[in-house]
Scaffold this active site. Structure first.
Site, PDB file in Angstrom:
ATOM      1  N   HIS A  61       0.848  -1.202   0.000  1.00 37.23           N
ATOM      2  CA  HIS A  61       0.000   0.000   0.000  1.00 37.23           C
ATOM      3  C   HIS A  61       0.876   1.242   0.000  1.00 37.23           C
ATOM      4  O   HIS A  61       2.006   1.232   0.504  1.00 37.23           O
ATOM      5  CB  HIS A  61      -0.955  -0.006   1.196  1.00 37.23           C
ATOM      6  CG  HIS A  61      -0.338   0.312   2.520  1.00 37.23           C
ATOM      7  ND1 HIS A  61      -0.305   1.590   3.041  1.00 37.23           N
ATOM      8  CD2 HIS A  61       0.259  -0.480   3.446  1.00 37.23           C
ATOM      9  CE1 HIS A  61       0.271   1.569   4.230  1.00 37.23           C
ATOM     10  NE2 HIS A  61       0.630   0.327   4.505  1.00 37.23           N
ATOM     11  N   GLU A 116      -5.182   1.555   2.628  1.00 34.95           N
ATOM     12  CA  GLU A 116      -4.884   0.489   3.579  1.00 34.95           C
ATOM     13  C   GLU A 116      -5.080   0.939   5.010  1.00 34.95           C
ATOM     14  O   GLU A 116      -5.662   0.216   5.834  1.00 34.95           O
ATOM     15  CB  GLU A 116      -3.443   0.005   3.363  1.00 34.95           C
ATOM     16  CG  GLU A 116      -3.087  -1.261   4.131  1.00 34.95           C
ATOM     17  CD  GLU A 116      -2.411  -1.020   5.475  1.00 34.95           C
ATOM     18  OE1 GLU A 116      -2.061  -2.004   6.143  1.00 34.95           O
ATOM     19  OE2 GLU A 116      -2.241   0.156   5.869  1.00 34.95           O
ATOM     20  N   GLU A 117      -4.606   2.133   5.328  1.00 34.81           N
ATOM     21  CA  GLU A 117      -4.648   2.596   6.711  1.00 34.81           C
ATOM     22  C   GLU A 117      -6.070   2.823   7.217  1.00 34.81           C
ATOM     23  O   GLU A 117      -6.314   2.836   8.416  1.00 34.81           O
ATOM     24  CB  GLU A 117      -3.830   3.888   6.863  1.00 34.81           C
ATOM     25  CG  GLU A 117      -2.348   3.758   6.520  1.00 34.81           C
ATOM     26  CD  GLU A 117      -1.561   2.911   7.509  1.00 34.81           C
ATOM     27  OE1 GLU A 117      -2.172   2.302   8.397  1.00 34.81           O
ATOM     28  OE2 GLU A 117      -0.326   2.844   7.375  1.00 34.81           O
ATOM     29  N   ASP A 163       4.565  -4.728   3.365  1.00 31.17           N
ATOM     30  CA  ASP A 163       3.986  -3.492   3.874  1.00 31.17           C
ATOM     31  C   ASP A 163       5.128  -2.544   4.228  1.00 31.17           C
ATOM     32  O   ASP A 163       5.376  -1.546   3.552  1.00 31.17           O
ATOM     33  CB  ASP A 163       3.116  -3.804   5.089  1.00 31.17           C
ATOM     34  CG  ASP A 163       2.270  -2.625   5.532  1.00 31.17           C
ATOM     35  OD1 ASP A 163       2.773  -1.484   5.501  1.00 31.17           O
ATOM     36  OD2 ASP A 163       1.112  -2.845   5.935  1.00 31.17           O
ATOM     37  N   HIS A 175       3.622   5.247  12.619  1.00 32.26           N
ATOM     38  CA  HIS A 175       2.403   6.029  12.388  1.00 32.26           C
ATOM     39  C   HIS A 175       2.495   7.442  12.980  1.00 32.26           C
ATOM     40  O   HIS A 175       1.485   8.001  13.428  1.00 32.26           O
ATOM     41  CB  HIS A 175       1.183   5.315  12.968  1.00 32.26           C
ATOM     42  CG  HIS A 175       0.693   4.191  12.095  1.00 32.26           C
ATOM     43  ND1 HIS A 175      -0.417   3.434  12.411  1.00 32.26           N
ATOM     44  CD2 HIS A 175       1.145   3.695  10.922  1.00 32.26           C
ATOM     45  CE1 HIS A 175      -0.621   2.528  11.470  1.00 32.26           C
ATOM     46  NE2 HIS A 175       0.321   2.664  10.553  1.00 32.26           N
TER      47      HIS A 175
END
Length: 395
Positions: free
Chosen positions: A64, A111-112, A140, A218
């Protein structure tokens, strides 16, 4: 401290400020204002296809590209590796290469927000690509350090290790296979784009990368500065990831016999049975697992048979059909309370975060102490493995 109250926090729950960390409850209150926007926006998957001689059974690669902030590691280390694989494959195609099986490269969006792009594509291709795919190779996060990790459907462990023999670990100068082997292969849980393909369609899947201390997950600090100074300053591990990814794809796409290892799968199934036996014991429950053990033994016998056929130069067309579709027999009607999760062998644990359960329908029913559901799930599992063994054996 008096306002926070409660017991002292255990070591893993303490921060770096020189205060006493407490777990509460205490009289102190915190007011939070949340501003959340719900919008409907398009997302875009970018898909490239290299047509093979056999265009029906593809090998799929995916990463992604959407990120919470800058995403230098998650996902762009993987994105950079995917682009390098695509560049290399492009040069090979220009030089005249045509793989035996079609290769599909996917750059997923969304994706997130919940694996949106990959799930939508999987569902849109349910009757074609998902029905016939040989395998899905997911990366990923390619690099956060120098320690290789890999999780996969057991059938893909051997081909991943074979590719690792051809990749040099940048730190040690040794083959990557000398630092990692299939005994270290983890069970895939959740949290990345293999989700729908593995859990809903039983497409064999793998996810791998190079890990290390990664305190910027993140966050706004997951940026190019972190990667250049801490993650992979020389970008040699990006290169190694791209090499491993491309080589694994080529072995699956170009081998005369699709390199899915059901002998190792049978070995892992046997360990899964032992894990379920141990889970019963935790609840002081005795349960007869003889039918399940017999089905696993039949699966191991079928795996040995097809390996012998390959060694003796058996018909590739028939053998490859059996190799491709064996794991589809592991699809059930859907786990209790989670009908989207149809894979009877593995699924994300209901309360395990990203971690997996093996024989998830049985495992969760044991924890719930719902013995009626245990019986139902047990029957589904051993019958599915028996059907897979029969199909793999060619009967």
């Amino acid at each position: 401290r008096e306002r926070r109250g409660g017991a002292g926090a255990p070591g893993g729950w303490t921060g770096g400020v020189n205060i006493a960390y407490m777990v509460g409850p205490g009289p102190a209150g915190v007011n939070m204002d949340l501003e959340v926007r719900f919008v409907r926006d398009p997302i875009w998957n970018v898909i490239a296809t290299i047509r093979g001689v056999d265009d029906e059974r593809p090998v799929i690669l995916g990463n992604h590209r959407d990120a919470w902030v800058f995403g230098a590691t998650d996902p762009n280390s993987g994105t950079a590796s995917l682009l390098e694989v695509a560049r290399a494959f492009g040069l090979m195609v220009q030089a005249g290469w045509k793989p035996q099986r079609t290769i599909i490269l996917n750059s997923w969006d969304g994706e997130e927000f919940g694996l949106l792009g990959s799930t939508a594509w999987a569902e849109a291709t349910a009757d074609t690509t998902m029905k016939n795919a040989v395998a899905y190779l997911n990366v990923d996060v390619a690099v956060t350090g120098s320690t290789f990790y890999g999780g996969a459907t057991p059938s893909l462990g051997s081909v991943l290790w074979a590719a690792a023999q051809q990749v040099t670990d940048p730190r040690t100068g040794q083959p990557l296979s000398s630092l990692w082997n299939v005994s270290q292969l983890s069970v895939l849980g959740s949290g990345s784009d293999f989700g729908a393909l593995l859990d809903h369609f039983a497409v064999p899947a793998v996810d791998f990368g190079f890990g290390g201390p990664y305190g910027v997950y993140h966050s706004t600090y997951d940026d190019i500065h972190w990667m250049n100074n801490f993650g992979d300053p020389t970008y040699e591990y990006h290169k190694a990831c791209a090499q491993l990814w491309g080589l694994t794809a080529m072995k699956l796409a170009d081998s005369k016999y699709i390199p899915l290892d059901f002998g190792f799968y049978a070995t892992q199934l046997s360990t899964y049975v032992d894990q379920i036996q141990a889970l019963f014991s935790q609840f002081n429950k005795t349960y007869d697992l003889s039918q399940l053990r017999s089905s696993v033994a039949a699966f191991a016998k079928a795996a040995a048979q097809i390996e012998a056929e390959i060694a003796n130069g058996g018909d590739p067309a028939g053998i490859n059909e059996r190799l491709t579709y064996t794991e589809r027999h592991f699809l059930g009607p859907g786990l209790p309370g989670r009908p989207y999760y149809k894979n009877l062998i593995t699924a994300p644990g209901l309360y395990a975060g990203y971690d997996a359960d093996v024989f998830p329908g049985i495992a969760q029913a044991i924890r719930d102490q719902d013995w009626t559901v245990v019986d139902q799930q047990y029957a589904l599992v051993w019958n599915a493995i028996s059907a897979a063994a029969k199909f793999l054996s060619g009967n």
